[in-house]
Design an enzyme around this catalytic site. Structure first.
Site, PDB file in Angstrom:
ATOM      1  N   CYS A   2       0.806  -1.227   0.000  1.00  0.00           N
ATOM      2  CA  CYS A   2       0.000   0.000   0.000  1.00  0.00           C
ATOM      3  C   CYS A   2       0.840   1.279   0.000  1.00  0.00           C
ATOM      4  CB  CYS A   2      -0.901   0.040   1.219  1.00  0.00           C
ATOM      5  SG  CYS A   2      -1.983  -1.372   1.351  1.00  0.00           S
ATOM      6  N   ARG A  27       5.750   0.297  -5.500  1.00  0.00           N
ATOM      7  CA  ARG A  27       5.564  -0.556  -4.324  1.00  0.00           C
ATOM      8  C   ARG A  27       4.631  -1.726  -4.611  1.00  0.00           C
ATOM      9  NH1 ARG A  27       6.615   2.500   0.525  1.00  0.00           N
ATOM     10  NH2 ARG A  27       4.936   1.512   1.676  1.00  0.00           N
ATOM     11  N   TRP A  75      -2.806  -2.728  -1.687  1.00  0.00           N
ATOM     12  CA  TRP A  75      -2.359  -4.104  -1.979  1.00  0.00           C
ATOM     13  C   TRP A  75      -3.177  -4.987  -1.051  1.00  0.00           C
ATOM     14  CZ3 TRP A  75      -0.016  -8.331   0.377  1.00  0.00           C
ATOM     15  CH2 TRP A  75       0.573  -9.268  -0.481  1.00  0.00           C
ATOM     16  N   ASN A 101      -2.207   1.406   5.897  1.00  0.00           N
ATOM     17  CA  ASN A 101      -1.297   0.345   5.454  1.00  0.00           C
ATOM     18  C   ASN A 101      -1.018  -0.514   6.682  1.00  0.00           C
ATOM     19  OD1 ASN A 101       0.598  -1.197   4.157  1.00  0.00           O
ATOM     20  ND2 ASN A 101       2.208   0.355   4.205  1.00  0.00           N
ATOM     21  N   GLY A 102      -1.105  -1.826   6.547  1.00  0.00           N
ATOM     22  CA  GLY A 102      -0.831  -2.673   7.699  1.00  0.00           C
ATOM     23  C   GLY A 102      -1.904  -3.720   7.863  1.00  0.00           C
ATOM     24  N   GLU A 487      18.084 -17.695  -6.393  1.00  0.00           N
ATOM     25  CA  GLU A 487      17.710 -16.367  -6.888  1.00  0.00           C
ATOM     26  C   GLU A 487      17.255 -16.459  -8.347  1.00  0.00           C
ATOM     27  OE1 GLU A 487      17.023 -13.733  -5.565  1.00  0.00           O
ATOM     28  OE2 GLU A 487      17.270 -12.132  -7.016  1.00  0.00           O
ATOM     29  N   LYS A 491      13.638 -15.161  -9.483  1.00  0.00           N
ATOM     30  CA  LYS A 491      13.453 -14.135 -10.515  1.00  0.00           C
ATOM     31  C   LYS A 491      12.486 -14.645 -11.580  1.00  0.00           C
ATOM     32  CE  LYS A 491      14.519 -11.237  -9.074  1.00  0.00           C
ATOM     33  NZ  LYS A 491      15.157 -11.043  -7.798  1.00  0.00           N
ATOM     34  N   GLU A 494       8.864 -14.961 -10.269  1.00  0.00           N
ATOM     35  CA  GLU A 494       8.268 -13.658  -9.980  1.00  0.00           C
ATOM     36  C   GLU A 494       7.714 -12.985 -11.230  1.00  0.00           C
ATOM     37  OE1 GLU A 494      11.649 -11.655  -7.909  1.00  0.00           O
ATOM     38  OE2 GLU A 494      10.080 -10.905  -6.591  1.00  0.00           O
ATOM     39  N   HIS A 510      18.731 -37.195  -4.326  1.00  0.00           N
ATOM     40  CA  HIS A 510      17.972 -37.509  -3.109  1.00  0.00           C
ATOM     41  C   HIS A 510      16.491 -37.162  -3.279  1.00  0.00           C
ATOM     42  CE1 HIS A 510      21.648 -38.484  -1.059  1.00  0.00           C
ATOM     43  NE2 HIS A 510      22.176 -37.338  -1.478  1.00  0.00           N
ATOM     44  N   LYS A 609       6.692  -4.121  -4.054  1.00  0.00           N
ATOM     45  CA  LYS A 609       8.124  -3.819  -3.923  1.00  0.00           C
ATOM     46  C   LYS A 609       8.526  -3.693  -2.463  1.00  0.00           C
ATOM     47  CE  LYS A 609      12.134  -2.691  -5.612  1.00  0.00           C
ATOM     48  NZ  LYS A 609      12.892  -3.810  -6.203  1.00  0.00           N
TER      49      LYS A 609
END
Ligand code: AGP
Length: 614
Positions: A2, A27, A75, A101-102, A487, A491, A494, A510, A609
């Site tokens: 948010c 964000r 968000w 926000n929260g 990573e 990437k 995402e 394994h 973000k």
């Protein structure tokens, strides 16, 4: 996550709120809204799902006018992405508007109580309890700030909010409870701006004040007043931000992510500047002067972060162990904050967070601080909450990163961790003068190595074209390349939404090798490092089972290249630098796959973000 923007002054609030929210788009969000007070003190509100462009279209037909307002990019956490659930939320009398926000953990109980007293809710959000709680206090004739203080005593969780009231002298009350994202106030003559983050204020003000957790700010036409959670006045100083008052610009690039990938040679030069003296073989971290005296007692390093920052922590653990020769461990901050970890005052805790506002990382930092550990933040945002919790901070100097997928802040984190490991080693005499000289020789060339890795971009694009329709990717590597495999997988998932996993190469037999089949492509990180032949053995085992294998291979390794289905080439670099340089093909491959799939690369679905909620 948010974004919050508020304005109180003598200009039209609408374009200022929209510009501020636009600068917070990075964000991540899924709906938007504004409430502006009209000349007669009534709320005019407009909301929309989707991007800010959709809100702007609604505003074309409904031009809200007034000098005071609050805006929000949401968000979704509680309640689906609908117009009703978008902020601002109002009370039953339309006398209070709130953006938040929260997360309010006990909202169900509060909502039931409010409903039993006759309050009507219009959304499924947790946030909507706030205006109704405030409404009850205002009905008793109390001030807006008293009502906000009361509401905050009722909620459990972490909350950052702005509240404004109709039909009174214009006022915006801002508050923070816990770590749910920051609030920054821009102060100009007869005008006040308030937002989640500095980029929103850049076009309007360089005179900045920060609101800390537990504080309330009252913005009015008389100026600004700060109080703590006991209602006591707090004095704060304005600081001038030495920032370029321009918005991030894509320049010649179609996507911020690609621009940010290509910027990495310059970013890494910036990281080195003033810290590593190439001419005199010096290495200094003046930002750590406040904790230097505590360093001799350190006997363990705990590195932590979330997502990409956790992957950086994993590489950092390897650097600390091999260079500083101290025991080290890497922790996922969202786990660490609740784990029964033994933390001692002889521990150095290094928190990695590009945004400096990740709620889980901030809470994990608070935990380490309470246990008496020495605490360093590595962050890309000066003055973020992480720097205020930490004893000392190391700035990534990467410039604003807009793409939701972290790229340049990842390699900047790795480089800082490398420098920190040498610095600590020097401090503890585990790095000799000769070793220091060798490390600095290597570091000097790093930006050039990164540039050489980036030159492979056209070849990686061609490879990505061939593999864009692959259904599953499996990344595998050993040692310090294993975090880079993780990573690479992160990437890819995402921004391309393709299923991808990262595994240590030695673990393949394994279990994960059972996945090998026609739909799976393996990406093996096998450049020239010790134990490379072990990874080659695993490659053979996959090829024997008719698996498709692409390799991250050192340029010139024609022997290995000839046994693979395709290659992402790396320049030949010193072994400590391989993880940093190997991050480049991982980023480029993910980017080009997403490009081929025609996806919204800078704003991947469901992601934010700055992850300011738990
Ligand atoms: C990385 O591409 C992601 N956007 C995400 O994993 C991110 O690294 C994570 O949310 C942590 O963010 P931070 O570094 O700002 O704390």
């Amino acid at each position: 996550m948010c974004g919050i923007m508020g304005y109180l002054g003598n200009q039209e609030a609408r374009p200022i709120l929209l510009q501020g929210l636009e600068n917070l788009e990075y964000r991540g969000y899924d709906s938007t809204g504004l409430s502006i007070l009209s000349e007669t003190g009534e709320f005019q509100s407009v909301k929309s799902t989707g991007r800010l462009s959709a809100l702007k279209s609604v505003l074309e037909k409904n031009k809200l006018s007034g000098n005071v307002g609050i805006g929000h990019t949401r968000w979704a956490t509680h309640g689906q992405v609908t117009v009703e659930n978008a902020h601002p939320h109002l009370d039953c009398n339309n006398s209070v508007a709130v953006v938040q926000n929260g997360i309010i953990e006990n909202y169900r109980q509060i909502k039931e109580n409010l409903q039993s007293r006759g309050h009507i809710f219009k959304s499924d959000t947790d946030s909507e309890v706030i205006p109704h709680l405030i409404e009850e206090v205002l009905d008793q004739g109390q001030s807006l700030e008293s009502a906000v203080e009361f509401a905050l005593t009722q909620v459990k969780g972490s909350v950052t909010l702005l509240v404004t009231q109709s039909k009174i002298d214009p006022k915006i009350v801002a508050a923070r409870l816990g770590n749910a994202g920051g609030l920054v106030i821009g102060v100009e003559d007869n005008e006040l701006f308030i937002a989640s983050d500095i980029p929103a204020l850049l076009p309007f003000s360089n005179n900045i004040m920060f609101l800390n957790p537990g504080e309330i700010a009252i913005l009015s036409t008389d100026g600004i007043e700060f109080v703590d959670d006991q209602g006591r006045t707090i004095e704060k100083q304005v600081s001038t931000q030495l920032v370029n008052a321009t918005e991030p610009d894509k320049g010649e690039y179609d996507w911020f992510m690609y621009k940010e990938i290509m910027e990495q040679p310059d970013v890494l030069l910036n990281v080195l500047r003033d810290r590593v003296g190439i001419d005199n073989f010096s290495l200094e971290l003046p930002e750590l002067s406040s904790i230097t005296e505590q360093l001799p007692k350190i006997n363990r390093v705990i590195l932590m972060g979330c997502g990409t920052s956790y992957h950086a922590a994993l590489v950092g653990k390897g650097f600390i162990e091999s260079i500083t020769k101290l025991p080290a461990q890497a922790e996922i901050a969202s786990e660490f904050r609740y784990a029964n970890q033994v933390i001692r005052d002889t521990d150095l805790v290094v928190a990695l967070t590009q945004s400096g506002e990740t709620a889980d990382t901030l809470e994990a930092m608070e935990k380490a601080k309470q246990a008496g550990a020495v605490l360093i933040a590595i962050t890309n945002v000066l003055d973020s909450q992480s720097t205020r919790i930490a004893d000392a901070s190391l700035h990534m100097r990467a410039g604003i990163e807009v793409g939701v997928a972290s790229t340049k802040t990842f390699t900047a984190s790795l480089l800082i961790l490398y420098i920190l490991s040498i610095y600590l080693g020097k401090n503890r005499s585990s790095v000799s003068e000769i070793e220091l000289t060798e490390h600095i020789h290597d570091l000097e060339k790093l930006p050039e190595y990164i540039g050489n890795a980036l030159n492979e971009s056209p070849n990686i694009h061609l490879l990505a074209k061939d593999y864009a329709n692959t259904q599953y990717f499996l990344f595998m590597a050993r040692g310090l390349l294993f975090p880079i495999a993780l990573e690479g997988a992160l990437k890819l998932k995402e921004i391309s939404y393709i299923h991808a996993e990262g595994h240590p190469a030695g673990e393949m037999k394994h279990g994960p090798i059972a996945l090998i089949g026609p739909d799976v492509t393996t990406i093996a990180l096998a450049p020239n490092v010790p134990n490379k032949e072990k990874t080659e053995t695993t490659i053979e085992e996959i090829k024997t089972r008719n698996g498709v294998v692409l390799g991250v291979v050192t340029a010139g390794d024609s022997n290995l290249a000839s046994r693979l289905d395709g290659c992402l080439f790396l320049p030949s670099v010193p072994v400590n630098l391989v993880p940093i340089v190997a991050a480049i093909p991982m980023q480029l491959f993910a980017y080009f796959i997403a490009l081929e799939k025609g996806l919204d690369i800078d704003h991947p679905r469901n992601l934010a973000k700055s992850v300011t909620v738990e």
